[in-house]
Motif scaffolding. Structure first.
Motif, PDB file in Angstrom:
ATOM      1  N   UNK A  76      -2.142  -2.232   3.679  1.00  0.00           N
ATOM      2  CA  UNK A  76      -1.347  -3.327   3.111  1.00  0.00           C
ATOM      3  C   UNK A  76      -1.801  -4.668   3.665  1.00  0.00           C
ATOM      4  N   UNK A  77      -2.134  -4.703   4.971  1.00  0.00           N
ATOM      5  CA  UNK A  77      -2.619  -5.962   5.554  1.00  0.00           C
ATOM      6  C   UNK A  77      -3.947  -6.346   4.937  1.00  0.00           C
ATOM      7  N   UNK A  78      -4.789  -5.340   4.658  1.00  0.00           N
ATOM      8  CA  UNK A  78      -6.064  -5.619   4.007  1.00  0.00           C
ATOM      9  C   UNK A  78      -5.831  -6.218   2.627  1.00  0.00           C
ATOM     10  N   UNK A  79      -4.758  -5.770   1.979  1.00  0.00           N
ATOM     11  CA  UNK A  79      -4.476  -6.194   0.615  1.00  0.00           C
ATOM     12  C   UNK A  79      -3.714  -7.508   0.556  1.00  0.00           C
ATOM     13  N   UNK A 122       0.853  -1.185   0.000  1.00  0.00           N
ATOM     14  CA  UNK A 122       0.000   0.000   0.000  1.00  0.00           C
ATOM     15  C   UNK A 122       0.887   1.232   0.000  1.00  0.00           C
ATOM     16  N   UNK A 123       0.369   2.295  -0.575  1.00  0.00           N
ATOM     17  CA  UNK A 123       1.084   3.567  -0.574  1.00  0.00           C
ATOM     18  C   UNK A 123       0.126   4.646  -0.092  1.00  0.00           C
ATOM     19  N   UNK A 124       0.599   5.465   0.825  1.00  0.00           N
ATOM     20  CA  UNK A 124      -0.247   6.527   1.363  1.00  0.00           C
ATOM     21  C   UNK A 124       0.463   7.853   1.171  1.00  0.00           C
ATOM     22  N   UNK A 125      -0.244   8.828   0.623  1.00  0.00           N
ATOM     23  CA  UNK A 125       0.305  10.183   0.487  1.00  0.00           C
ATOM     24  C   UNK A 125      -0.573  11.122   1.294  1.00  0.00           C
ATOM     25  N   UNK A 181      -5.961 -16.882   1.517  1.00  0.00           N
ATOM     26  CA  UNK A 181      -6.712 -16.386   2.666  1.00  0.00           C
ATOM     27  C   UNK A 181      -6.389 -14.903   2.840  1.00  0.00           C
ATOM     28  N   UNK A 182      -7.399 -14.160   3.252  1.00  0.00           N
ATOM     29  CA  UNK A 182      -7.230 -12.729   3.507  1.00  0.00           C
ATOM     30  C   UNK A 182      -7.292 -12.514   5.003  1.00  0.00           C
ATOM     31  N   UNK A 183      -6.630 -11.449   5.442  1.00  0.00           N
ATOM     32  CA  UNK A 183      -6.633 -11.135   6.863  1.00  0.00           C
ATOM     33  C   UNK A 183      -7.831 -10.265   7.205  1.00  0.00           C
ATOM     34  N   UNK A 184      -8.313 -10.443   8.411  1.00  0.00           N
ATOM     35  CA  UNK A 184      -9.388  -9.601   8.898  1.00  0.00           C
ATOM     36  C   UNK A 184      -8.754  -8.386   9.577  1.00  0.00           C
TER      37      UNK A 184
END
Lengths: 253, 291
Positions: free
Chosen positions: B159-162, B49-52, B190-193
């Motif tokens: 990023x964890x969501x992704x 993930x990238x956050x600006x 599997x995806x993380x909650x």
């Protein structure tokens, strides 16, 4: 043909992306993102970085730190005398590290460093306000760079890209000569105008529009229907700058 | 942290502005700057993930690797954080200058995620005592424009969501040795909650009021700040005080209340953006770094 251009197959092509300047047959291209190149007579806004023996070092977004000699400032009280050792010791009382000043370029040293002077009552230490740092090539060269905008604030467009926005002083203090700073709280209405102007200037800069008093004023008026903090949203920014551009084109044509 | 030098008059102007709830760029004391979040931009990670946020730019990559569980928690996986402050972010980060700040951010992230309920670590376990998933979270600070901790936590959550962890099956051989089989389908994962993953809110004390999301100039005027991590339900998982100045206990309570409020709305906005991005699916145009 001049700086920033080259000839290829009998065509003059720019080697940098920027603004074209034409003087008779000399075509120069000034790059958009450069350091400030000093020219005699320019108005600059700078920040003091060092206090040295007989001079101050001023940061003006140039390649080298600019120099403000002790002999180039007005003494308090407006006396005219030779600077003595006591004046050297009192240098720090006048300008410290971190202070902002407005000055004019007096001369340029051989290595390109700029020498400043504040020998006029309109220059000197700056008080309360907001500084915006932009690229020097976006500031249009005009007759005067001190503008009192009708919306209620004043702005100094430094040629080096430092724009200083401050509340318009009510009365002109003739004797002070820029020494004493007004430390009273600025009223909320002035603050709103200053914040709005700051956001407008940032919006114009992101869209690469030249900065001069008319463009800033049009942008301010175009931004009035929006809230101050919304001006920095990308969509709102584009809308406001588009309207400004239209009005400027109408003005020219 | 990167810092700017300001004259005394400028600092006074900022402090007075904060008192009247009008900051230099027109925001109120509880407003964040315009933020852009984008996920799945680094292709060789499990999630990124990238956050600006204004001038602050953070890139986070999550890599899922097989490892052995920790001795005291044999049936859980774990997260490892590492933070790198790139020299591009600020001149003082050149060479080894950014290591101190990087270590501080990494330690803060460990504290924030130390609570049991933040991430479901039991889902990361494959074989108790033998194998588990270890999530290596790497944070890269690309540009520092004031307020580093908040976008770091937002980027870690995004990023964890992704993150997509491949599904594995454990097969028992006749002799009893276990084999791990990776499923063939690359989309079977599997995806993380991340509902309980907390976000950090930094409140800087300027004058007698506190502001959220301080710019570099505002940080130069503030002597102390409080860093709290808030979950989407409004629960605090950790608290840390930064800065040289002191904080009054009453103001700490006020700041905590403000932080909880701001944190909740931050979570709602972030979740909305992540869900929108998710719904666009594979057809989404990735802006990345060259857009």
């Amino acid at each position: 043909r001049g700086h920033g251009t080259y000839v290829e197959e009998e065509k003059l092509i720019a080697s940098v992306a920027g603004v074209v300047e034409r003087v008779n047959k000399l075509v120069c291209v000034k790059a958009l993102k450069t350091r400030y190149n000093g020219e005699v007579g320019d108005i600059v806004v700078g920040r003091i970085t060092e206090v040295q023996q007989k001079r101050w070092k001023v940061e003006t977004n140039a390649r080298l730190d600019s120099v403000l000699l002790l002999s180039s400032v007005n003494l308090p009280g407006g006396e005219l005398r030779r600077r003595s050792a006591e004046d050297e010791l009192a240098m720090r009382d006048y300008l410290q590290e971190g202070d902002l000043i407005s000055a004019e370029v007096q001369s340029i040293f051989s290595d390109g460093a700029v020498s400043l002077h504040t020998r006029s009552l309109k220059y000197g230490k700056l008080g309360q306000g907001v500084l915006v740092q932009v690229s020097p090539s976006l500031v249009k060269r005009q007759k005067t760079h001190f503008h009192d905008l009708p919306c209620g604030a004043s702005v100094i467009l430094g040629n080096n890209g430092f724009i200083w926005i401050y509340p318009t002083p009510e009365q002109k203090e003739e004797e002070a000569g820029g020494f004493t700073t007004n430390l009273e709280p600025v009223p909320l209405s002035d603050r709103e105008v200053i914040s709005r102007l700051r956001n407008c200037i940032v919006a114009l800069v992101t869209q690469k529009l030249m900065l001069f008093d008319t463009s800033i004023l049009y942008c301010y008026e175009a931004s009035l229907p929006h809230q101050i903090k919304d001006i920095l949203n990308p969509e709102v920014m584009e809308e406001i700058v588009l309207e400004t551009r239209q009005r400027l084109l109408n003005l020219e044509g | 942290m990167a810092s700017v030098v300001l004259s005394n008059a400028e600092k006074l102007y900022i402090v007075h502005g904060v008192q009247e709830d009008l900051r230099v760029d027109g925001r109120g004391c509880e407003d964040y700057r315009c933020a852009e979040v984008e996920t799945d931009i680094v292709s060789n990670t499990s999630g990124s993930a990238r956050v600006k946020l204004g001038h602050t730019d953070i890139l986070v990559g999550v890599k899922a690797e097989m490892g052995t569980p920790k001795l005291e928690k044999p049936d859980e996986g774990y997260l490892e954080f590492s933070v790198d402050c790139s020299a591009n972010a600020a001149p003082e980060f050149e060479g080894r200058g950014g290591e101190e700040l990087g270590a501080e951010i990494a330690n803060t992230l460990y504290r924030v995620f130390s609570s049991e309920s933040s991430v479901d670590l039991k889902s990361l376990c494959i074989n108790p005592r033998d194998h588990c998933w270890v999530l290596y979270v790497d944070v890269l600070l690309l540009e520092c424009g004031g307020n580093v901790f908040d976008p770091v936590s937002i980027a870690v959550k995004a990023a964890l969501f992704n993150t997509r962890i491949p599904k594995v099956r454990v097969l028992e051989d006749e002799e009893g040795s276990k084999e791990i089989e990776l499923s063939d389908d690359p989309y079977d994962c599997i995806r993380l909650n991340v509902d309980n993953v907390p976000c950090i809110v930094t409140l800087s004390k300027i004058g007698s009021r506190h502001v959220v999301d301080a710019t570099l100039q505002e940080e130069a005027c503030s002597l102390a700040s409080l860093l709290i991590s808030v979950t989407s339900k409004g629960d605090l998982t950790s608290m840390k005080k930064l800065g040289k100045g002191s904080l009054d206990p009453e103001s700490i309570f006020e700041m905590m209340e403000t932080g909880k409020r701001v944190g909740k709305s931050l979570h709602i906005a972030l979740q909305k953006t992540l869900d929108e991005e998710e719904s666009l699916g594979a057809s989404r145009q990735k802006v990345g770094f060259l857009g």
